[in-house]
Design a protein around this motif. Structure first.
Motif, PDB file in Angstrom:
ATOM      1  N   ILE A   1      43.642 -89.308 -28.082  1.00 19.13           N
ATOM      2  CA  ILE A   1      43.966 -89.273 -29.505  1.00 19.13           C
ATOM      3  C   ILE A   1      44.945 -90.379 -29.859  1.00 19.13           C
ATOM      4  CG2 ILE A   1      45.124 -87.921 -31.304  1.00 19.13           C
ATOM      5  CD1 ILE A   1      43.893 -85.418 -30.057  1.00 19.13           C
TER       6      ILE A   1
ATOM      7  N   SER B   1      42.999 -93.651 -29.877  1.00 23.18           N
ATOM      8  CA  SER B   1      42.124 -93.706 -31.057  1.00 23.18           C
ATOM      9  C   SER B   1      42.928 -93.926 -32.326  1.00 23.18           C
ATOM     10  CB  SER B   1      41.315 -92.409 -31.167  1.00 23.18           C
ATOM     11  OG  SER B   1      40.461 -92.243 -30.053  1.00 23.18           O
ATOM     12  N   SER B   2      44.110 -93.309 -32.402  1.00 22.15           N
ATOM     13  CA  SER B   2      44.959 -93.485 -33.578  1.00 22.15           C
ATOM     14  C   SER B   2      45.413 -94.931 -33.710  1.00 22.15           C
ATOM     15  CB  SER B   2      46.173 -92.555 -33.499  1.00 22.15           C
ATOM     16  OG  SER B   2      45.793 -91.198 -33.511  1.00 22.15           O
TER      17      SER B   2
ATOM     18  N   MET C   1      42.464 -96.945 -34.958  1.00 21.90           N
ATOM     19  CA  MET C   1      42.198 -96.708 -36.376  1.00 21.90           C
ATOM     20  C   MET C   1      43.202 -97.431 -37.254  1.00 21.90           C
ATOM     21  SD  MET C   1      41.085 -92.686 -36.586  1.00 21.90           S
ATOM     22  CE  MET C   1      41.034 -92.765 -38.369  1.00 21.90           C
TER      23      MET C   1
ATOM     24  N   VAL D   1      33.107 -85.876 -36.973  1.00 25.17           N
ATOM     25  CA  VAL D   1      34.224 -86.747 -37.353  1.00 25.17           C
ATOM     26  C   VAL D   1      34.927 -86.205 -38.593  1.00 25.17           C
ATOM     27  CG1 VAL D   1      34.798 -89.015 -38.291  1.00 25.17           C
ATOM     28  CG2 VAL D   1      33.339 -88.836 -36.275  1.00 25.17           C
ATOM     29  N   ALA D   2      34.143 -85.816 -39.607  1.00 23.07           N
ATOM     30  CA  ALA D   2      34.735 -85.326 -40.855  1.00 23.07           C
ATOM     31  C   ALA D   2      35.585 -84.083 -40.617  1.00 23.07           C
ATOM     32  CB  ALA D   2      33.631 -85.020 -41.875  1.00 23.07           C
TER      33      ALA D   2
ATOM     34  N   GLY E   1      36.864 -83.066 -37.698  1.00 17.34           N
ATOM     35  CA  GLY E   1      37.962 -83.350 -36.781  1.00 17.34           C
ATOM     36  C   GLY E   1      39.117 -84.073 -37.453  1.00 17.34           C
ATOM     37  N   ILE E   2      38.794 -85.085 -38.264  1.00 12.82           N
ATOM     38  CA  ILE E   2      39.852 -85.828 -38.954  1.00 12.82           C
ATOM     39  C   ILE E   2      40.596 -84.919 -39.918  1.00 12.82           C
ATOM     40  CG2 ILE E   2      40.240 -87.599 -40.724  1.00 12.82           C
ATOM     41  CD1 ILE E   2      38.298 -89.377 -39.288  1.00 12.82           C
ATOM     42  N   ALA E   3      39.853 -84.078 -40.655  1.00 13.97           N
ATOM     43  CA  ALA E   3      40.495 -83.180 -41.615  1.00 13.97           C
ATOM     44  C   ALA E   3      41.447 -82.216 -40.905  1.00 13.97           C
ATOM     45  CB  ALA E   3      39.437 -82.401 -42.400  1.00 13.97           C
TER      46      ALA E   3
ATOM     47  N   TYR F   1      42.889 -82.563 -37.899  1.00 10.43           N
ATOM     48  CA  TYR F   1      44.013 -83.255 -37.274  1.00 10.43           C
ATOM     49  C   TYR F   1      45.027 -83.711 -38.319  1.00 10.43           C
ATOM     50  CZ  TYR F   1      46.536 -86.476 -34.204  1.00 10.43           C
ATOM     51  OH  TYR F   1      47.511 -87.124 -33.491  1.00 10.43           O
ATOM     52  N   ALA F   2      44.523 -84.220 -39.463  1.00 10.70           N
ATOM     53  CA  ALA F   2      45.421 -84.647 -40.533  1.00 10.70           C
ATOM     54  C   ALA F   2      46.242 -83.470 -41.050  1.00 10.70           C
ATOM     55  CB  ALA F   2      44.620 -85.279 -41.678  1.00 10.70           C
TER      56      ALA F   2
ATOM     57  N   GLU G   1      34.645 -81.418 -46.700  1.00 11.80           N
ATOM     58  CA  GLU G   1      34.010 -80.622 -45.650  1.00 11.80           C
ATOM     59  C   GLU G   1      33.108 -79.553 -46.250  1.00 11.80           C
ATOM     60  OE1 GLU G   1      35.280 -77.860 -41.802  1.00 11.80           O
ATOM     61  OE2 GLU G   1      36.794 -79.034 -42.869  1.00 11.80           O
TER      62      GLU G   1
END
Length: 319
Positions: free
Chosen positions: A10, A13-14, A17, A129-130, A132-134, A136-137, A253
Motif C-alpha cells: 500500500i 502504491s500510494s 499514485m 479499485v473503486a 478499495g480506494i473508497a 481506504y480513503a 460505489e
C-alpha cells in the motif's frame, strides 16, 4: 496488526499514485494552481458554499495556509465572499463564473485521467479499485478525525427491501429538495407512492434496490426498475444520499453496483429523469457514460423546472 507485506504494498502504491496523479508538481490538473487550491475549488463546488473554517476542517490544513490560499483565489477571480443566508455576519465562499469554468476544466481533466487508467483494467478490477480506494480513503480520514463518531462509521451496501425503507427514501428526498428547491408535499407523496409501488415488484429479477447503511440507518439509495419503461430499457430511480455522505465516494460505489446489475441483465439502455441545476449529480452520471438526450420545461416534480433525460447505452447496443 496488518500483514507487513500488505503495508509495504500500500505504501509503494500510494507513492506511485502521488507521482502519477501529479502531486509532486507545484501545480495540479493542468491548472496554474497548487493541489490545495485545486481541492478547495472542488470542495466549494460540491458544497455550493462553505466558510473558510469549514474548509480548514475538510482539507486538514493550517488556518493561516488556507487563508492565504483563499485570498489568492479571490484575487484571481475564482471565488467570491457572500453573506450566509442564516447569518449575514458570516461570510461564505462561492465560485464565481470564472471559478465554475475552472472547476469544469479540472473535472474534465481528472475524469479523462481516470478513464484512461480504468481502460487498462477489466470490469471486475475497476469495481475492486473503486471499492478499495473508497474504503481506504475513509479509513485514512477516520484516523485523522480520531475515534470514529456515529456519522463517520464505515458505510455498507445492502441490496433489497428493509423495513422502513419506503418512508426513509421519501424523507431523504423531501428533506434535500425542500431545502434547496422548495419542493413540498406533492413531491414527497410522489416519491413515497412510487417507492411503495416498486417495492411490491422487487421479487422480479429485472428489478433491484440498493441501500447505503451507516450504523444500521439508511443514508442512501438507488433503484433499477427493469419493467416500467419496456423495450429492454432500465429506469434508474431514487438516487439520493444524506448530506453527511457526500464526498465520501459511497455515491459512486452505489451507482456502480446498480449499473453493473444493469449490464449483467443485458439492458440495452438505462434512462434517468432529473432537472437542470444538479451539477454534481450530472458529473457523476456522465462519468458513468450517461449523456443528456432531452430537455424540456415541465412540472412533474411539482414546480416548473427545466427537466432532463439522461441515457446510458449498453456498449453492445451501440452501432
Amino acid at each position: 496488526m496488518p500483514d507487513a507485506n500488505i503495508i509495504e504494498q500500500i505504501r509503494a502504491s500510494s507513492r506511485l499514485m502521488v507521482r502519477e496523479l501529479g502531486f509532486m508538481n507545484s501545480t495540479l490538473a493542468a491548472t496554474q494552481y497548487s493541489p490545495s487550491a485545486v481541492h478547495s475549488l472542488l470542495e466549494i463546488d460540491s458544497r455550493q458554499a462553505v466558510t473558510a473554517a469549514q474548509l480548514v476542517q475538510v482539507l486538514g490544513l493550517e488556518k493561516s495556509s488556507v487563508s492565504r490560499m483563499l485570498s489568492k483565489l479571490i484575487q484571481a477571480g475564482e471565488l467570491q465572499e457572500v453573506p450566509s443566508p442564516q447569518d449575514a455576519r458570516v461570510k461564505q465562499l462561492q465560485l464565481t463564473e470564472q471559478g465554475k469554468d475552472s472547476v469544469a476544466k479540472i473535472n474534465h481533466y481528472a475524469t479523462q485521467q481516470v478513464i484512461h487508467a480504468l481502460e487498462q483494467l477489466s470490469d471486475a478490477q475497476q469495481h475492486t479499485v473503486a471499492r478499495g480506494i473508497a474504503a481506504y480513503a475513509q479509513a485514512l480520514k477516520t484516523c485523522r478525525d480520531g475515534e470514529p463518531q456515529p456519522d463517520s462509521r464505515p458505510f455498507t451496501l445492502h441490496r433489497g427491501y428493509l423495513p422502513g425503507m419506503i418512508g426513509r427514501i421519501a424523507e431523504m428526498h423531501a428533506s434535500y429538495y425542500s431545502r434547496h428547491y422548495h419542493f413540498g408535499h406533492f413531491f414527497e407523496s410522489k416519491v413515497a407512492t412510487g417507492v411503495a409501488e416498486f417495492s411490491a415488484r422487487l421479487q422480479q429479477p429485472c428489478n433491484g434496490i440498493w441501500l447505503v447503511l451507516r450504523a444500521g440507518r439508511i443514508v442512501g439509495s438507488v433503484a433499477i426498475d427493469g419493467e416500467d419503461l419496456g423495450n429492454n430499457e432500465a429506469h434508474l430511480r431514487w438516487f439520493i444520499l444524506d448530506d453527511g455522505c457526500r464526498g465520501s465516494g459511497i455515491g459512486r460505489e452505489l451507482l456502480s453496483e446498480a449499473l453493473a446489475f444493469c449490464d449483467r441483465q443485458g439492458f440495452s439502455a438505462v434512462q434517468l429523469w432529473t432537472f437542470s441545476g444538479l451539477d454534481a449529480a450530472r458529473r457523476l452520471y456522465e462519468s458513468f457514460g450517461f449523456t443528456l438526450t432531452q430537455e424540456w420545461q415541465g412540472e412533474q416534480w411539482g414546480s416548473a423546472m427545466l427537466e432532463q433525460q439522461f441515457t446510458r447505452r449498453h456498449p453492445s447496443s451501440e452501432r
